[in-house]
Design a protein around this motif. Structure first.
Motif, mmCIF file in Angstrom:
data_model
loop_
_atom_site.group_PDB
_atom_site.id
_atom_site.type_symbol
_atom_site.label_atom_id
_atom_site.label_comp_id
_atom_site.label_asym_id
_atom_site.label_seq_id
_atom_site.Cartn_x
_atom_site.Cartn_y
_atom_site.Cartn_z
ATOM 1 N N ILE A 1 -5.569 30.621 -54.883
ATOM 2 C CA ILE A 1 -5.313 30.517 -53.863
ATOM 3 C C ILE A 1 -5.200 31.732 -52.477
ATOM 4 O O ILE A 1 -5.403 31.276 -51.861
ATOM 5 C CB ILE A 1 -3.321 31.588 -54.171
ATOM 6 N N LEU A 2 -6.699 32.316 -52.722
ATOM 7 C CA LEU A 2 -6.480 33.443 -52.098
ATOM 8 C C LEU A 2 -7.924 32.757 -51.498
ATOM 9 O O LEU A 2 -8.272 33.094 -49.959
ATOM 10 C CB LEU A 2 -7.143 34.779 -52.602
ATOM 11 N N ILE A 3 -8.630 31.685 -51.593
ATOM 12 C CA ILE A 3 -10.209 31.190 -51.317
ATOM 13 C C ILE A 3 -9.471 30.638 -50.518
ATOM 14 O O ILE A 3 -9.913 29.988 -49.308
ATOM 15 C CB ILE A 3 -10.749 31.086 -52.506
ATOM 16 N N GLY A 4 -8.162 30.096 -51.066
ATOM 17 C CA GLY A 4 -7.531 28.819 -49.829
ATOM 18 C C GLY A 4 -7.313 29.411 -48.476
ATOM 19 O O GLY A 4 -7.633 28.679 -47.443
ATOM 20 N N LEU A 5 -6.780 30.397 -48.902
ATOM 21 C CA LEU A 5 -6.187 31.368 -47.725
ATOM 22 C C LEU A 5 -6.686 31.889 -46.349
ATOM 23 O O LEU A 5 -7.474 31.709 -45.387
ATOM 24 C CB LEU A 5 -5.015 32.892 -48.283
ATOM 25 N N TRP A 6 -7.997 32.158 -47.013
ATOM 26 C CA TRP A 6 -9.158 32.762 -46.845
ATOM 27 C C TRP A 6 -10.296 31.501 -45.835
ATOM 28 O O TRP A 6 -10.512 31.349 -44.741
ATOM 29 C CB TRP A 6 -10.775 33.217 -47.401
ATOM 30 N N ALA A 7 -9.949 30.730 -46.483
ATOM 31 C CA ALA A 7 -10.311 29.240 -45.911
ATOM 32 C C ALA A 7 -9.955 28.782 -44.610
ATOM 33 O O ALA A 7 -10.760 28.292 -44.226
ATOM 34 C CB ALA A 7 -10.754 27.983 -46.503
ATOM 35 N N THR A 8 -8.826 29.341 -44.025
ATOM 36 C CA THR A 8 -8.467 28.640 -43.018
ATOM 37 C C THR A 8 -8.664 29.871 -41.440
ATOM 38 O O THR A 8 -8.329 29.300 -40.620
ATOM 39 C CB THR A 8 -6.352 29.465 -43.190
ATOM 40 N N GLY A 9 -9.398 30.962 -41.811
ATOM 41 C CA GLY A 9 -10.000 31.452 -40.671
ATOM 42 C C GLY A 9 -11.397 31.917 -41.301
ATOM 43 O O GLY A 9 -11.986 32.825 -40.229
ATOM 44 N N ALA A 10 -11.958 31.615 -42.253
ATOM 45 C CA ALA A 10 -13.360 32.493 -42.656
ATOM 46 C C ALA A 10 -14.375 32.146 -41.763
ATOM 47 O O ALA A 10 -14.554 29.920 -41.297
ATOM 48 C CB ALA A 10 -13.578 31.562 -43.631
ATOM 49 N N SER B 1 -3.256 25.278 -50.615
ATOM 50 C CA SER B 1 -3.237 27.182 -49.817
ATOM 51 C C SER B 1 -3.680 26.768 -48.439
ATOM 52 O O SER B 1 -2.838 27.827 -47.405
ATOM 53 C CB SER B 1 -3.390 28.396 -51.034
ATOM 54 N N PHE B 2 -4.644 26.024 -48.251
ATOM 55 C CA PHE B 2 -5.589 26.322 -47.046
ATOM 56 C C PHE B 2 -4.069 25.508 -46.391
ATOM 57 O O PHE B 2 -4.409 25.813 -44.853
ATOM 58 C CB PHE B 2 -6.621 25.167 -46.928
ATOM 59 N N ARG B 3 -3.715 24.770 -47.094
ATOM 60 C CA ARG B 3 -2.625 23.715 -45.646
ATOM 61 C C ARG B 3 -1.830 24.182 -44.779
ATOM 62 O O ARG B 3 -0.551 24.245 -43.954
ATOM 63 C CB ARG B 3 -2.786 21.858 -46.431
ATOM 64 N N VAL B 4 -1.279 24.746 -46.332
ATOM 65 C CA VAL B 4 0.514 25.312 -45.928
ATOM 66 C C VAL B 4 0.638 26.696 -46.783
ATOM 67 O O VAL B 4 1.754 27.471 -46.188
ATOM 68 C CB VAL B 4 1.695 24.168 -46.821
ATOM 69 N N GLY B 5 -0.128 27.875 -47.248
ATOM 70 C CA GLY B 5 0.042 28.335 -47.172
ATOM 71 C C GLY B 5 0.338 29.459 -47.947
ATOM 72 O O GLY B 5 0.000 28.541 -49.011
ATOM 73 N N VAL B 6 0.293 31.018 -48.154
ATOM 74 C CA VAL B 6 0.384 31.428 -49.366
ATOM 75 C C VAL B 6 2.127 31.533 -50.420
ATOM 76 O O VAL B 6 1.969 31.681 -51.450
ATOM 77 C CB VAL B 6 1.437 32.935 -48.550
ATOM 78 N N ALA B 7 2.660 30.153 -49.458
ATOM 79 C CA ALA B 7 4.305 29.609 -50.593
ATOM 80 C C ALA B 7 3.682 28.961 -51.861
ATOM 81 O O ALA B 7 3.790 28.926 -52.430
ATOM 82 C CB ALA B 7 5.058 28.729 -49.604
ATOM 83 N N THR B 8 2.398 28.126 -51.202
ATOM 84 C CA THR B 8 1.569 27.295 -53.110
ATOM 85 C C THR B 8 2.130 27.957 -54.153
ATOM 86 O O THR B 8 2.273 27.749 -55.255
ATOM 87 C CB THR B 8 0.606 27.108 -52.477
ATOM 88 N N TYR B 9 1.583 29.348 -54.007
ATOM 89 C CA TYR B 9 1.519 30.367 -55.774
ATOM 90 C C TYR B 9 3.182 30.054 -55.943
ATOM 91 O O TYR B 9 3.109 29.804 -57.221
ATOM 92 C CB TYR B 9 0.626 31.400 -55.003
ATOM 93 N N GLY B 10 4.352 30.873 -55.290
ATOM 94 C CA GLY B 10 5.293 30.813 -55.553
ATOM 95 C C GLY B 10 6.263 29.776 -56.189
ATOM 96 O O GLY B 10 6.407 29.216 -56.425
ATOM 97 N N LYS B 11 5.855 28.540 -54.942
ATOM 98 C CA LYS B 11 6.336 27.237 -56.252
ATOM 99 C C LYS B 11 6.078 26.501 -56.917
ATOM 100 O O LYS B 11 6.669 26.176 -57.273
ATOM 101 C CB LYS B 11 6.480 26.401 -54.418
ATOM 102 N N ILE B 12 4.772 26.822 -57.128
ATOM 103 C CA ILE B 12 5.130 26.557 -58.484
ATOM 104 C C ILE B 12 3.942 27.336 -59.295
ATOM 105 O O ILE B 12 4.411 26.947 -60.384
ATOM 106 C CB ILE B 12 3.289 24.900 -58.094
ATOM 107 N N ALA B 13 3.233 27.818 -59.291
ATOM 108 C CA ALA B 13 2.427 28.957 -59.967
ATOM 109 C C ALA B 13 3.325 29.603 -61.055
ATOM 110 O O ALA B 13 3.645 29.572 -61.636
ATOM 111 C CB ALA B 13 1.259 30.029 -59.532
ATOM 112 N N SER B 14 3.898 30.676 -60.291
ATOM 113 C CA SER B 14 4.861 31.579 -60.801
ATOM 114 C C SER B 14 6.017 30.874 -60.912
ATOM 115 O O SER B 14 6.888 31.689 -62.080
ATOM 116 C CB SER B 14 5.196 32.544 -59.756
#
Lengths: 71, 504
Positions: free
Chosen positions: B291-300, B65-78
């Motif tokens: 996923i959210l921790i990875g997203l936050w890491a993109t700009g934290a 999710s840090f590398r490619v963003g929010v789609a990580t959850y949809g493409k694998i987890a959901s």
């Protein structure tokens, strides 16, 4: 009800492909990106769908299979 | 230092659990391999869920999710929320019933009987073990990278080459030994107990990491406002065709040897009901914080200095460890690290037992006869082979630079590519021995060719005609199986009666 439960699961599979979602990165509640919020809701629906499947579409096993340890 | 002490305490607790379950071990191979088919609904759910969630779900998802963003959850987890439970329902349940009725302990025993082929095991065994090794590798690499991230600077004199952090080779060695101890103590029963304990640990610790990190960044809304906006949308990060083709990857759970064995431990068909409903919810509880921790890491940025928490060019594997190490207290960092190791070990144990079982049942007993070895000797042979596989995997960790997420996807693609084999064996009477051979060989060769073409997983964006590699692997196996089956003679009536009896 069994047919409805199975149909619901097929609808869910179609809904998973979120091509139609107009996603502009809005943060829901200021926290969760819209696309992620959509798939979180989808996951909850999947759990509900599986509840219906267990309730109405559970396969019938032979008496032997349903028997409850081996020595 | 504090983090390391907490992790050591956790590992000692696990050793104690292994000792306790070992005292209940009945000493026979049936108990070692399938816990005498006595596992109830709660432990079955915890065991299956703990097994499916590994470093891929925590370290891998955060990095991706840090590398490619929010789609990580949809493409694998959901998609997994829907498809994993579908596999348990459509594959796990029938296999459990057939396994109990016919006394199967392994996948290969099932396929050997279903396809009337004594030799199909010699084809499947190296393929299944070969695909499990990258899966084990994902766990050991994930554990090593997190431990390195959170202990940076703790041992400047002892580990100067890694900036004072516990080196990945040492973490991999220690957790391999701990897992080996508790599965040697009690086989699959120990693994089930440990998974139950560890699943609770990693879900709770994931939440603690989530709350602590968001608090340190100024609250969830402030943390989310830092996300790189390009990563908050799917478009531009993954194509629609790739997203769709990712749906095939969760089918891998239908072919995992360790999950097959988990299913066989169930006490009754009713034991599966909780797993089907709770599995999607547990996936969400585990993945969303990461996923959210990875997203936050993109700009934290660090609260005091304003420097980025994740430096430019950091490996995605290191993101979770860095976020935990830099934004939590040493005690919280230690607890969260223990939680991540719990996720890793709760998969390693089932995988270790599965490879030992396959070797013993499918190669040794099948090749030398059931009366050649005593029960104790069989258990010892299983332990010996497990040690060999762990050693091979450990040696790979010393040289393996791949990303946890991409290596995991290649492993899952291989198992998912073989899914038509198990599906046809349960639902298609015309599936034949020759068809099974064609499907397995076709799928395995396609996987090998594509894996090599991707630089053995080094090319993270590798695709075939815009789809994930799992698509050609899956359809090669399916088409070869169907076409060859239609041109060869159907299985005998005896076999059909054995596998396709009418329900009473």
């Amino acid at each position: 009800m069994k047919t409805l439960a199975i149909a619901f699961m097929f609808v869910l599979f179609v809904l998973h492909q979120d091509f139609w979602l107009k996603d502009n990165g809005t943060l829901v509640l200021g926290i969760v990106p819209a696309s992620l919020a959509y798939h979180m809701a989808f996951t909850l629906l999947a759990a509900i769908g599986w509840y219906f499947m267990v309730r109405f579409a559970w396969p019938r096993f032979t008496d032997d299979d349903e028997t409850e340890a081996e020595s | 230092m504090t983090q390391t002490i907490i992790v050591i305490i956790y590992l000692v607790l696990l050793l104690g659990l292994g000792y306790l379950s070992g005292r209940l071990f009945r000493g026979n191979s049936n108990d070692f391999f399938v816990a005498s088919r006595s596992i109830g609904p709660v432990v079955l759910f915890m065991s299956i869920f703990g097994t499916t969630m590994t470093a891929f779900a925590m370290v891998g998802s955060t990095g991706e999710s840090f590398r490619v963003g929010v789609a990580t959850y949809g493409k694998i987890a959901s998609s997994s929320a829907l498809i994993h439970s579908a596999c348990f329902f459509m594959v796990g349940l029938p296999l459990w019933a057939l396994g109990k009725r016919n006394g199967f302990h392994t996948q290969i025993e099932f396929f050997r009987s279903r396809f009337e082929s004594r030799k199909i095991g010699y084809l499947l065994f190296p393929i299944l073990v070969g695909l499990i090794i990258p899966y084990l590798l994902v766990g050991l690499m994930g554990a090593g990278s997190v431990m390195q991230g959170v202990t940076r600077g703790a041992f400047p004199d002892l580990f100067s080459s890694t900036g004072g952090a516990v080196p990945p080779w040492l973490t991999a060695l220690v957790i391999s030994c701990v897992v080996l101890y508790y599965i040697f103590a009690g086989g699959v029963r120990s693994a089930a107990w440990a998974n139950t304990f560890q699943t609770v640990v990693f879900i709770i610790m994931g939440f603690i990491a989530f709350v602590t990190i968001s608090s340190k960044l100024g609250g969830m809304q402030v943390a989310s406002s830092m996300i790189d906006t390009a990563k908050t949308v799917r478009s531009g990060n993954i194509t629609e065709l790739q997203f769709f083709s990712y749906c095939l990857i969760p089918l891998s759970v239908g072919m995992f040897p360790h999950l097959f064995q988990n299913c066989l431990t169930a006490k009754s068909a009713r034991s599966f009901k909780l797993t089907l409903i709770a599995h999607p919810l547990a996936i969400m509880l585990t993945w969303i914080p990461c996923i959210l921790i990875g997203l936050w890491a993109t700009g934290a940025v660090m609260p005091d200095g304003g420097t980025p928490v994740i430096p430019e060019g950091a490996s995605p594997n290191a993101v979770l460890g860095m976020m935990v190490g830099k934004l939590t207290t040493p005690i919280i960092g230690g607890l969260v690290t223990a939680g991540i190791l719990a996720a890793v070990m709760s998969s390693l144990d089932s995988q270790f037992v599965a490879v030992g079982t396959m070797f013993t049942k499918d190669i040794v007993v099948h090749g030398f006869g059931a009366d050649r070895f005593s029960e104790k000797q069989l258990v010892m042979l299983a332990r010996g082979f497990i040690c060999f596989i762990v050693l091979v995997t450990y040696l790979f960790t010393l040289v393996e630079p791949r990303q946890v997420f991409s290596l995991g996807i290649w492993c899952f693609s291989g198992f998912a590519g073989l899914f038509p084999l198990v599906f046809a064996s349960i639902y298609w009477k015309r599936a034949t021995k020759a068809g099974a051979y064609a499907g397995v060989i076709g799928g395995a060769l396609m996987w090998l060719v594509l894996f090599q073409a991707s630089g053995f997983g080094a090319d993270k964006e590798y695709s075939i005609g815009g789809t994930m590699p799992v698509v050609p692997i899956f359809f090669t196996c399916a088409i070869a199986l169907v076409v060859v089956s239609l041109f060869t003679s159907a299985p005998s009536q005896t076999t059909l009666d054995k596998f396709f009896t009418k329900k009473s």
